[in-house]
Design a protein around this motif. Sequence first.
Motif, PDB file in Angstrom:
ATOM      1  N   ILE A  22     -16.302 -51.447  21.001  1.00 39.82           N
ATOM      2  CA  ILE A  22     -15.729 -50.577  22.029  1.00 39.82           C
ATOM      3  C   ILE A  22     -14.624 -51.288  22.791  1.00 39.82           C
ATOM      4  O   ILE A  22     -13.564 -50.714  23.079  1.00 39.82           O
ATOM      5  CB  ILE A  22     -16.834 -50.091  22.988  1.00 39.82           C
ATOM      6  CG1 ILE A  22     -17.779 -49.122  22.252  1.00 39.82           C
ATOM      7  CG2 ILE A  22     -16.242 -49.403  24.212  1.00 39.82           C
ATOM      8  CD1 ILE A  22     -19.040 -48.783  23.024  1.00 39.82           C
ATOM      9  N   VAL A  23     -14.846 -52.573  23.118  1.00 38.84           N
ATOM     10  CA  VAL A  23     -13.819 -53.348  23.830  1.00 38.84           C
ATOM     11  C   VAL A  23     -12.561 -53.477  22.984  1.00 38.84           C
ATOM     12  O   VAL A  23     -11.435 -53.288  23.471  1.00 38.84           O
ATOM     13  CB  VAL A  23     -14.363 -54.738  24.211  1.00 38.84           C
ATOM     14  CG1 VAL A  23     -13.238 -55.646  24.703  1.00 38.84           C
ATOM     15  CG2 VAL A  23     -15.428 -54.611  25.290  1.00 38.84           C
ATOM     16  N   LEU A  24     -12.711 -53.795  21.706  1.00 42.07           N
ATOM     17  CA  LEU A  24     -11.543 -53.926  20.830  1.00 42.07           C
ATOM     18  C   LEU A  24     -10.799 -52.603  20.717  1.00 42.07           C
ATOM     19  O   LEU A  24      -9.557 -52.570  20.711  1.00 42.07           O
ATOM     20  CB  LEU A  24     -11.984 -54.411  19.449  1.00 42.07           C
ATOM     21  CG  LEU A  24     -12.538 -55.842  19.390  1.00 42.07           C
ATOM     22  CD1 LEU A  24     -12.984 -56.194  17.978  1.00 42.07           C
ATOM     23  CD2 LEU A  24     -11.500 -56.848  19.877  1.00 42.07           C
ATOM     24  N   LEU A  25     -11.536 -51.495  20.639  1.00 37.36           N
ATOM     25  CA  LEU A  25     -10.897 -50.186  20.574  1.00 37.36           C
ATOM     26  C   LEU A  25     -10.129 -49.880  21.862  1.00 37.36           C
ATOM     27  O   LEU A  25      -8.995 -49.367  21.823  1.00 37.36           O
ATOM     28  CB  LEU A  25     -11.967 -49.113  20.336  1.00 37.36           C
ATOM     29  CG  LEU A  25     -11.459 -47.668  20.175  1.00 37.36           C
ATOM     30  CD1 LEU A  25     -10.547 -47.551  18.961  1.00 37.36           C
ATOM     31  CD2 LEU A  25     -12.639 -46.707  20.044  1.00 37.36           C
ATOM     32  N   GLY A 334     -18.639 -45.857  29.853  1.00 36.65           N
ATOM     33  CA  GLY A 334     -19.976 -46.296  30.253  1.00 36.65           C
ATOM     34  C   GLY A 334     -21.072 -45.521  29.562  1.00 36.65           C
ATOM     35  O   GLY A 334     -22.076 -46.081  29.115  1.00 36.65           O
ATOM     36  N   ALA A 335     -20.886 -44.201  29.435  1.00 34.72           N
ATOM     37  CA  ALA A 335     -21.899 -43.371  28.787  1.00 34.72           C
ATOM     38  C   ALA A 335     -22.056 -43.741  27.311  1.00 34.72           C
ATOM     39  O   ALA A 335     -23.180 -43.814  26.799  1.00 34.72           O
ATOM     40  CB  ALA A 335     -21.528 -41.892  28.923  1.00 34.72           C
ATOM     41  N   VAL A 336     -20.946 -43.988  26.630  1.00 37.59           N
ATOM     42  CA  VAL A 336     -21.007 -44.371  25.209  1.00 37.59           C
ATOM     43  C   VAL A 336     -21.686 -45.727  25.052  1.00 37.59           C
ATOM     44  O   VAL A 336     -22.541 -45.923  24.175  1.00 37.59           O
ATOM     45  CB  VAL A 336     -19.586 -44.395  24.595  1.00 37.59           C
ATOM     46  CG1 VAL A 336     -19.623 -45.010  23.196  1.00 37.59           C
ATOM     47  CG2 VAL A 336     -19.022 -42.991  24.530  1.00 37.59           C
ATOM     48  N   ILE A 341     -26.284 -49.219  23.651  1.00 43.78           N
ATOM     49  CA  ILE A 341     -27.071 -50.385  24.062  1.00 43.78           C
ATOM     50  C   ILE A 341     -28.556 -50.172  23.795  1.00 43.78           C
ATOM     51  O   ILE A 341     -29.234 -51.027  23.226  1.00 43.78           O
ATOM     52  CB  ILE A 341     -26.841 -50.690  25.566  1.00 43.78           C
ATOM     53  CG1 ILE A 341     -25.540 -51.452  25.756  1.00 43.78           C
ATOM     54  CG2 ILE A 341     -27.984 -51.525  26.132  1.00 43.78           C
ATOM     55  CD1 ILE A 341     -25.227 -51.753  27.201  1.00 43.78           C
ATOM     56  N   VAL A 342     -29.074 -49.037  24.218  1.00 41.12           N
ATOM     57  CA  VAL A 342     -30.518 -48.836  24.128  1.00 41.12           C
ATOM     58  C   VAL A 342     -30.967 -48.714  22.678  1.00 41.12           C
ATOM     59  O   VAL A 342     -32.072 -49.121  22.322  1.00 41.12           O
ATOM     60  CB  VAL A 342     -30.937 -47.598  24.954  1.00 41.12           C
ATOM     61  CG1 VAL A 342     -30.517 -46.303  24.273  1.00 41.12           C
ATOM     62  CG2 VAL A 342     -32.428 -47.596  25.207  1.00 41.12           C
ATOM     63  N   LYS A 343     -30.115 -48.205  21.793  1.00 42.06           N
ATOM     64  CA  LYS A 343     -30.479 -48.096  20.384  1.00 42.06           C
ATOM     65  C   LYS A 343     -30.530 -49.470  19.720  1.00 42.06           C
ATOM     66  O   LYS A 343     -31.202 -49.655  18.703  1.00 42.06           O
ATOM     67  CB  LYS A 343     -29.475 -47.207  19.647  1.00 42.06           C
ATOM     68  CG  LYS A 343     -29.533 -45.744  20.049  1.00 42.06           C
ATOM     69  CD  LYS A 343     -28.437 -44.947  19.394  1.00 42.06           C
ATOM     70  CE  LYS A 343     -28.734 -44.714  17.926  1.00 42.06           C
ATOM     71  NZ  LYS A 343     -29.853 -43.807  17.715  1.00 42.06           N
ATOM     72  N   ALA A 344     -29.800 -50.430  20.301  1.00 45.29           N
ATOM     73  CA  ALA A 344     -29.731 -51.759  19.693  1.00 45.29           C
ATOM     74  C   ALA A 344     -30.806 -52.714  20.201  1.00 45.29           C
ATOM     75  O   ALA A 344     -30.964 -53.803  19.661  1.00 45.29           O
ATOM     76  CB  ALA A 344     -28.350 -52.379  19.954  1.00 45.29           C
ATOM     77  N   ALA A 379     -27.675 -42.560  32.733  1.00 42.45           N
ATOM     78  CA  ALA A 379     -27.817 -43.527  33.831  1.00 42.45           C
ATOM     79  C   ALA A 379     -26.544 -44.359  33.998  1.00 42.45           C
ATOM     80  O   ALA A 379     -26.057 -44.557  35.118  1.00 42.45           O
ATOM     81  CB  ALA A 379     -29.013 -44.433  33.567  1.00 42.45           C
ATOM     82  N   VAL A 380     -25.995 -44.842  32.892  1.00 45.80           N
ATOM     83  CA  VAL A 380     -24.777 -45.654  32.972  1.00 45.80           C
ATOM     84  C   VAL A 380     -23.600 -44.783  33.403  1.00 45.80           C
ATOM     85  O   VAL A 380     -22.747 -45.216  34.206  1.00 45.80           O
ATOM     86  CB  VAL A 380     -24.483 -46.339  31.622  1.00 45.80           C
ATOM     87  CG1 VAL A 380     -23.183 -47.129  31.704  1.00 45.80           C
ATOM     88  CG2 VAL A 380     -25.624 -47.271  31.241  1.00 45.80           C
TER      89      VAL A 380
END
Length: 506
Positions: A22-25, A334-336, A341-344, A379-380
């Motif tokens: 996501i950061v690279l994108l 943030g939502a993405v 995060i939680v899936k990982a 939440a995020v």
Amino acid sequence: MNKKLREKIMESVAAVLPITAIVLLLTVAAVPLEVGTVLLFLTGAVLLIVGMGFFQLGAEMSMTPLGEGIGTQLFKTRSLPLTVGLCFLMGAIITIAEPDLQVLANQVPSVPNEVLIWTVAVGVGLFLVAAALRILFRIPLPRLLCILYLALFALSFVTPADFVPVAFDSGGVTTGPMTVPFIMAMGIGLSAARSDKNGADDSFGLVAFSSIGPILMVLLLGIFYRPDGSSYATVDIAQVETTRDVAAAFAVQLPHFGREVLSSMAPVLAVFLLFQFFTRRYHRGQLLRMAVGFAYTIVGLILFLTGVNVGFAPVGSLLGSRMADQLWLLVPVGAVIGYCIVKAEPAVQILNHQVEDLTNGAISRRSMNLCLSLGVSAAVGLAMVRVVTGIHIYWILIPGYLIALILTYFVPRVFVGIAFDSGGVASGPMTSTFLLPLSIGACTGAGGSVVTDAFGVVALVALAPLIAVQAMGVVYARKLRFAPEEAPAAPEEEDYIIDLDEEVCA
């Protein structure tokens, strides 16, 4: 490479890779960063992955057997003063070594790291004692949770506003990869030694109590502690132009974090040696395995903290500050990230698997995954809305906890324990190492108040599983109520909980 270590590193890759992508994108599509800065971020991500792999395996090999051994031994001694003293001591010293707490402390302005870390450590110690006494005296969990959370919110109204989000964030970061294996294993030892039919059921709740203690103590700190000034110091990013500069930036900081880790792990090692000296609980093979585990833990912590503080978190903060001109991006980003995060998180997948087993397939892993992912994503997203709008965290926390506490009276008892213990599962290392710096950077760039608007991300992420898991419990209870002839029979709670604890702490 050790097969188990390879598995842990691959789990870390799954946790870090979505954020990295996501950061690279973003750097390509919306927020361009210098090539040297991106390389610094990628190097930090690599150290984070390797460090998390070593650390998680090390904690599994050392902290889990130590926690279970201490819990079992405490019950056998039947000495209340010894139980109180040792639970407090172990809760405090394990918390001091928690990497998520150290990351949070580095980002809280005005309060010295040592003050915040010791305050949180005392809170965990006190409430670990309370949790152990609850198991020993067989006190129901839901009623206590309601009383304690009502007391927390009442106290928060007389605490300076600057401390409230930090306090609730502290409750989320303490239930991290260091404390959870130890505390859950200690609960197993205490409850299994009790040998009654509800003993295993009461093994849940220690993590939930350990989250409440830090919130209470940081709120009290806000009432009595008067820091000098309240400005937030912007994180400096190493200026790099070549790959040699990148390597040097990390190499310079390694000794510093090495000393920090050794000083925080020294009390844990001392307790381990004293426990073995007086009890002779572990045989030679177990001692060797635990020694290797402690070595892995130390190496992993050093790499983790170096990667976070030099490359990962500073770039997250920079990215947030450069999004200040287009703050609307924060909410979807943030939502993405929250959804990914939680899936990982490996612990989330264990939780989902065990809920499926508990309900004999009535609540599937896929349903749990979707429910938790949507919950943490929301939440995020709400946390980023706070950064953009500056709304008070009470507008989210109070309704959220009210829903969670009301649900405790409408779900099977086992779902209450799972839900409140899993609050720290979702708020893993990625939340404190990237999402919090991102929100701090955006808040700083937009000229908002960091302590009131940016902090609170961890608290909201930790709140999501409390509602999501119990919502699944309501669904399951309704299936049993309205279609008892078709719904599968629930397994015995005692057998299930022992299986859950063993798999989480395996």
